[in-house]
Design an enzyme around this catalytic site. Structure first.
Site, PDB file in Angstrom:
ATOM      1  N   TRP A  34       0.843  -1.213   0.000  1.00 53.33           N
ATOM      2  CA  TRP A  34       0.000   0.000   0.000  1.00 53.33           C
ATOM      3  C   TRP A  34       0.864   1.243   0.000  1.00 53.33           C
ATOM      4  CZ3 TRP A  34      -4.264  -1.408  -1.832  1.00 53.33           C
ATOM      5  CH2 TRP A  34      -4.882  -2.609  -1.452  1.00 53.33           C
ATOM      6  N   ASP A  42      -1.634   6.811   6.368  1.00 53.39           N
ATOM      7  CA  ASP A  42      -2.649   5.834   5.978  1.00 53.39           C
ATOM      8  C   ASP A  42      -2.866   4.901   7.168  1.00 53.39           C
ATOM      9  OD1 ASP A  42      -4.140   3.746   4.990  1.00 53.39           O
ATOM     10  OD2 ASP A  42      -2.797   3.285   3.299  1.00 53.39           O
ATOM     11  N   LYS A  87     -11.527  -2.140   7.145  1.00 53.61           N
ATOM     12  CA  LYS A  87     -10.685  -2.989   7.975  1.00 53.61           C
ATOM     13  C   LYS A  87     -11.126  -2.871   9.441  1.00 53.61           C
ATOM     14  CE  LYS A  87      -8.199  -3.640   4.200  1.00 53.61           C
ATOM     15  NZ  LYS A  87      -7.404  -2.557   3.717  1.00 53.61           N
TER      16      LYS A  87
HETATM   17  C1  LIG Z   1      -6.801  -2.074   2.324  1.00 48.82           C
HETATM   18  C2  LIG Z   1      -5.819  -0.991   2.412  1.00 48.82           C
HETATM   19  C3  LIG Z   1      -5.758   0.039   1.430  1.00 48.82           C
HETATM   20  C4  LIG Z   1      -6.652   0.066   0.225  1.00 48.82           C
HETATM   21  O1  LIG Z   1      -7.915   0.457   0.580  1.00 48.82           O
HETATM   22  P1  LIG Z   1      -9.076   0.674  -0.512  1.00 48.82           P
HETATM   23  O2  LIG Z   1     -10.154   1.246   0.329  1.00 48.82           O
HETATM   24  O3  LIG Z   1      -9.399  -0.683  -1.069  1.00 48.82           O
HETATM   25  O4  LIG Z   1      -8.591   1.588  -1.549  1.00 48.82           O
HETATM   26  C5  LIG Z   1      -4.838   1.044   1.613  1.00 48.82           C
HETATM   27  N1  LIG Z   1      -4.000   1.039   2.671  1.00 48.82           N
HETATM   28  C6  LIG Z   1      -4.015   0.071   3.599  1.00 48.82           C
HETATM   29  C7  LIG Z   1      -3.066   0.146   4.750  1.00 48.82           C
HETATM   30  C8  LIG Z   1      -4.927  -0.969   3.497  1.00 48.82           C
HETATM   31  O5  LIG Z   1      -4.942  -1.939   4.433  1.00 48.82           O
END
Ligand SMILES: *Cc1c(COP(=O)(O)O)cnc(C)c1O
Length: 356
Positions: free
Chosen positions: A101, A168, A192
């Site tokens: 990511w 993030d 998540k």
């Molecule tokens: C799942 C995830 C993403 C991607 O998320 P989307 O909502 O599918 O774009 C980005 N960063 C992390 C740390 C993730 O676990």
């Protein structure tokens, strides 16, 4: 018998939130209407949006210097929306390459300014969280991925720098307390640790908005969504509602600090079993082990499929590792109970008895 859900995302939600969501799909707020068929501008939904914002403020102690936004497009949209809104072409932002990511965030950011990758653990298949790097003072921001969902590493000590952080937090939002004042921007896809897929939480410092030179399409400007209270266009009504219910559950269960204590206890229980059990191992640098996504492997890979079906029979589902690293991954987000982790630990011990 309900299952113990170890999927990485979309992921486990508190049963209580699901029960309330179920009711709201049939009849929301005794309106005689489903939440799926009312205007996002109805007073009942505006109250949901207000409550969701208030809960974020309460859980992380966020004051009015920051806007709370509920956006579409997933965390992946934030990979470009953040640099697009914060970084001028001649400015430099620092990034840490700590996993898939993070590297996607780096790739997108390069379209908007100078990107300085300060450290990367890629050469070692992202099995540790880099700490040995210097942060130049001239950076516009430093971008971090606090928890690497796929590899199972997590940042446990925030970098000691005055450069504002952009983070993030998709897979560990509301899992522990954070030093909010260090951040210019936090984003998290909900699916998540805070709700269903379809909404992304953004916490952004108001004072830094509308400072870049480029034209930004209206809907991609954070300030647009701030001014319109996340209702510039039709927001993802149901994901916001279920996220609100989940945050309500977090608050009722003691807030992020109590989540953290529970998460530590759950992770300890599982890592101790992985370290003890002769069939399994974890190859993540010990101090960087994630409290959210526990990755592990079998010494004998030939036993993997057997173990996964053995675990499924014992109601532990979603344990297959991400396709890029294989093995196993148990995601033990806020909503996973200690009892669920104990069920997995018992399953591992039983499998060892039968197969060692
Ligand atoms: C799942 C995830 C993403 C991607 O998320 P989307 O909502 O599918 O774009 C980005 N960063 C992390 C740390 C993730 O676990």
């Amino acid at each position: 018998m309900s299952k113990y859900n170890f999927y990485a995302g979309p992921a486990i939600l508190p049963q209580e939130a699901l029960d309330q969501a179920k009711q709201a799909v049939i009849d929301f707020d005794n309106m005689g209407l489903s939440i799926l068929e009312i205007s996002h501008r109805s007073k009942n939904f505006v109250a949901v949006m207000d409550r969701a914002e208030a809960l974020v403020r309460e859980l992380y102690n966020v004051n009015d210097e920051y806007a709370i936004l509920f956006l579409s497009g997933g965390a992946s949209t934030q990979f470009f929306m953040a640099p697009m809104n914060l970084l001028n072409e001649n400015e430099t932002a620092g990034y840490l390459d700590t996993g898939t990511w993070a590297s996607k965030a780096i790739k997108e950011a390069k379209a908007f300014g100078n990107i300085d990758v300060l450290a990367s653990s890629k050469e070692e298949n992202y099995c540790y969280y880099p700490k040995d790097y210097a942060v130049p003072n001239n950076l516009k921001y430093l971008h971090l991925t606090s928890n690497n969902t796929i590899y199972g590493t997590q940042l446990h000590v925030w970098p000691d720098t005055d450069v504002p952080l952009v983070c993030d937090m998709s897979s560990d939002i509301f899992s522990c307390e954070i030093p909010l004042e260090k951040f210019d921007l936090i984003y998290a896809g909900a699916q998540k640790n805070m709700g269903p897929a379809g909404v992304t939480l953004v916490i952004v410092k108001r004072g830094i908005l509308d400072k870049v030179d480029r034209y930004i399409p209206t809907i991609l400007r954070y300030s647009t969504h701030d001014e319109k209270k996340s209702m510039y266009n039709t927001p993802p009504v149901f994901p916001i509602y279920v996220s609100m219910l989940t945050m309500e559950w977090i608050l009722k269960n003691g807030g992020v600090n109590d989540m953290y204590e529970r998460n530590k206890a759950k992770a300890n229980l599982l890592y101790n079993e992985i370290d003890r059990n002769t069939l399994f191992y974890n190859n993540i640098n010990r101090e960087d082990r994630s409290l959210m996504n526990v990755t592990f492997h079998m010494h004998n890979e030939g036993q993997l499929a057997d173990f996964i079906s053995f675990a499924e029979k014992r109601n532990c589902v979603g344990l297959k590792g991400h396709r890029s690293i294989g093995g196993l991954r148990a995601s033990i987000y806020n909503a996973m109970s200690l009892e669920g982790v104990q069920a997995l630990v018992d399953t591992m011990a039983e499998f060892e008895k039968q197969n060692a």
